[in-house]
Design a protein around this motif. Sequence first.
Motif, PDB file in Angstrom:
ATOM      1  N   UNK A   1       0.780  -1.224   0.000  1.00 48.52           N
ATOM      2  CA  UNK A   1       0.000   0.000   0.000  1.00 48.52           C
ATOM      3  C   UNK A   1       0.811   1.274   0.000  1.00 48.52           C
ATOM      4  N   UNK A   2       2.145   1.172   0.086  1.00 48.96           N
ATOM      5  CA  UNK A   2       3.006   2.363   0.081  1.00 48.96           C
ATOM      6  C   UNK A   2       3.465   2.645  -1.345  1.00 48.96           C
ATOM      7  N   UNK A   3       3.403   3.907  -1.751  1.00 48.28           N
ATOM      8  CA  UNK A   3       3.779   4.251  -3.112  1.00 48.28           C
ATOM      9  C   UNK A   3       5.271   4.220  -3.353  1.00 48.28           C
ATOM     10  N   UNK A   4       6.047   4.511  -2.324  1.00 49.68           N
ATOM     11  CA  UNK A   4       7.506   4.548  -2.427  1.00 49.68           C
ATOM     12  C   UNK A   4       8.106   3.549  -1.446  1.00 49.68           C
ATOM     13  N   UNK A   5       9.348   3.083  -1.693  1.00 49.83           N
ATOM     14  CA  UNK A   5       9.989   2.178  -0.736  1.00 49.83           C
ATOM     15  C   UNK A   5      10.064   2.804   0.653  1.00 49.83           C
ATOM     16  N   UNK A   6       9.813   2.022   1.682  1.00 48.81           N
ATOM     17  CA  UNK A   6       9.939   2.543   3.045  1.00 48.81           C
ATOM     18  C   UNK A   6      11.395   2.550   3.492  1.00 48.81           C
ATOM     19  N   UNK A   7      12.231   1.796   2.813  1.00 48.57           N
ATOM     20  CA  UNK A   7      13.659   1.787   3.118  1.00 48.57           C
ATOM     21  C   UNK A   7      14.433   1.502   1.842  1.00 48.57           C
ATOM     22  N   UNK A   8      15.477   2.287   1.611  1.00 48.01           N
ATOM     23  CA  UNK A   8      16.329   2.075   0.451  1.00 48.01           C
ATOM     24  C   UNK A   8      17.771   2.372   0.834  1.00 48.01           C
ATOM     25  N   UNK A   9      18.664   1.468   0.497  1.00 46.30           N
ATOM     26  CA  UNK A   9      20.091   1.663   0.716  1.00 46.30           C
ATOM     27  C   UNK A   9      20.807   1.253  -0.562  1.00 46.30           C
ATOM     28  N   UNK A  10      21.485   2.207  -1.197  1.00 42.10           N
ATOM     29  CA  UNK A  10      22.125   1.883  -2.466  1.00 42.10           C
ATOM     30  C   UNK A  10      23.309   2.779  -2.749  1.00 42.10           C
ATOM     31  N   UNK A  11      24.218   2.265  -3.564  1.00 42.59           N
ATOM     32  CA  UNK A  11      25.390   3.034  -3.957  1.00 42.59           C
ATOM     33  C   UNK A  11      25.015   4.088  -4.991  1.00 42.59           C
ATOM     34  N   UNK A  12      25.552   5.285  -4.813  1.00 45.22           N
ATOM     35  CA  UNK A  12      25.489   6.299  -5.857  1.00 45.22           C
ATOM     36  C   UNK A  12      26.823   6.367  -6.590  1.00 45.22           C
ATOM     37  N   UNK A  13      27.885   5.929  -5.915  1.00 42.30           N
ATOM     38  CA  UNK A  13      29.207   5.772  -6.525  1.00 42.30           C
ATOM     39  C   UNK A  13      29.813   4.499  -5.960  1.00 42.30           C
ATOM     40  N   UNK A  14      30.533   3.749  -6.794  1.00 40.65           N
ATOM     41  CA  UNK A  14      31.176   2.531  -6.307  1.00 40.65           C
ATOM     42  C   UNK A  14      32.429   2.253  -7.119  1.00 40.65           C
ATOM     43  N   UNK A  15      33.473   1.804  -6.438  1.00 38.73           N
ATOM     44  CA  UNK A  15      34.762   1.477  -7.052  1.00 38.73           C
ATOM     45  C   UNK A  15      35.243   0.179  -6.421  1.00 38.73           C
ATOM     46  N   UNK A  16      35.532  -0.815  -7.238  1.00 39.63           N
ATOM     47  CA  UNK A  16      35.948  -2.119  -6.722  1.00 39.63           C
ATOM     48  C   UNK A  16      37.464  -2.267  -6.635  1.00 39.63           C
ATOM     49  N   UNK A  17      38.196  -1.170  -6.737  1.00 41.96           N
ATOM     50  CA  UNK A  17      39.639  -1.210  -6.548  1.00 41.96           C
ATOM     51  C   UNK A  17      39.997  -1.283  -5.069  1.00 41.96           C
ATOM     52  N   UNK A  18      41.245  -1.622  -4.787  1.00 37.10           N
ATOM     53  CA  UNK A  18      41.720  -1.732  -3.400  1.00 37.10           C
ATOM     54  C   UNK A  18      41.913  -0.341  -2.812  1.00 37.10           C
ATOM     55  N   UNK A  19      41.229  -0.008  -1.685  1.00 36.18           N
ATOM     56  CA  UNK A  19      41.398   1.322  -1.076  1.00 36.18           C
ATOM     57  C   UNK A  19      42.809   1.483  -0.512  1.00 36.18           C
ATOM     58  N   UNK A  20      43.269   2.724  -0.408  1.00 32.65           N
ATOM     59  CA  UNK A  20      44.568   3.005   0.190  1.00 32.65           C
ATOM     60  C   UNK A  20      44.566   2.585   1.654  1.00 32.65           C
ATOM     61  N   UNK A  21      45.689   2.026   2.104  1.00 37.27           N
ATOM     62  CA  UNK A  21      45.795   1.527   3.478  1.00 37.27           C
ATOM     63  C   UNK A  21      45.587   2.627   4.510  1.00 37.27           C
TER      64      UNK A  21
END
Length: 416
Positions: A269-289
């Motif tokens: 019955x809800x028009x929009x998701x009640x909860x959303x978690x998602x990437x707007x930017x993503x990089x699968x490289x190894x982060x700096x230590x």
Amino acid sequence: MAHQPSEPGTTGTARRPGKKATRYAVPVAVAAVAVASVGLVPALADGGDPDLPDITAQELVEKIAASDVEHLSGTVKISSDLGIPGLGGGSDQNGGLFGGHSERPEEDGGEAAPQDGTSPADPSAKLPELVGGEHTLRVAFDGPDKQRVSVVEDTSEFTVVHNDGDLWSYDSASNTVFHAELPEPPKGREHGEGMPGSLTPREAAEKALAAVDDTTSVTVDGTTEVAGRDAYVLAIAPEDAADSTVDAVRIAVDAENGTPLRVTLDARGAGEPVLEAGYTKVDFGKPDADRFAFTPPEGAEVTEAEKLKERHSEKLNGLPGLDGFAGLGEDVEIIGEGWDSVVRVELPEGAMGGDKGLESKEAQSLLDAFTEPVEGDFGQGRVVSTTLVNALLTDDGTLYVGAVTKDGLLKAAESD
């Protein structure tokens, strides 16, 4: 996102290895879903969504299980609207998302840290406040031993860093630091699960998959694009659950490497998701230590914690959004099955507010504003309703709560 209706034969069921499996054994739960041969008919792209090769729900779940991505960094957008007054969002008017603290320390005109032995930087108290409104997280993961999550507000930031056996968190609003030594994580916990309160798409997806049982349908629901990457959509939905408020949990899965990129929770019955978690930017490289190195800022108050103890409850495994009751021990019971389940909690003595309890003037004012009185075989009580979760608190101190309708909640309490 394309939401296709299920075709005949696309709905299937999957059984977990048993109701006692812990929520941390996600790879086992995922494998169990795959073995059940759910959703054997693939769903195709619709409209302007990516045109990807056909895939079945079974194959897509297997793809998630086989994902070996250990390195990742990016930005996560979290938004939630559970219909609870007062949880509107992250305005800094009252100290930002974390509230109650000025951005500057007391000697510069800011507000002092609380004097009750707690720390404003304790992540166990801070991260659950993400439940309301819209928030932005900057994340970085490098295997199971190194994670960093920063919650970014307009004028403040809250950062949690896990580096091997140390957990550090910093609240810029109060200039306080919290430090704890972490226990060895249980086998099977990875991808940042050692971070208390982590709300990344992967963790949300794993919790949803861990909830899959014979009351659940699992289907492919088209394709989409998230953070510039092509993805399939896996839909997990209640099947024959008359009282559940959940319509579906949808997981956008990276078409190349099987990483969950976005999770949405839709309520009936809800028009929009009640909860959303998602990437707007993503990089699968190894982060700096150096992203996982932490030194307390000059002048910051540091609170040292005792070694944290691993806490989880097999009893509440698979109940969406209810595993926060895990610390209440033997006074927790489950009424019903699957998505129609309701948690029953006997509140400890004094939890009703002392001698006056709910009869105090202050308590009555709050109750009148946010609840409605009800009565039945359980006696008298108050119900608070949201889009997703309903809760009943009886006058004798029993709490019933579940992702079910008000009628379903009262029915469960009547049957107790």
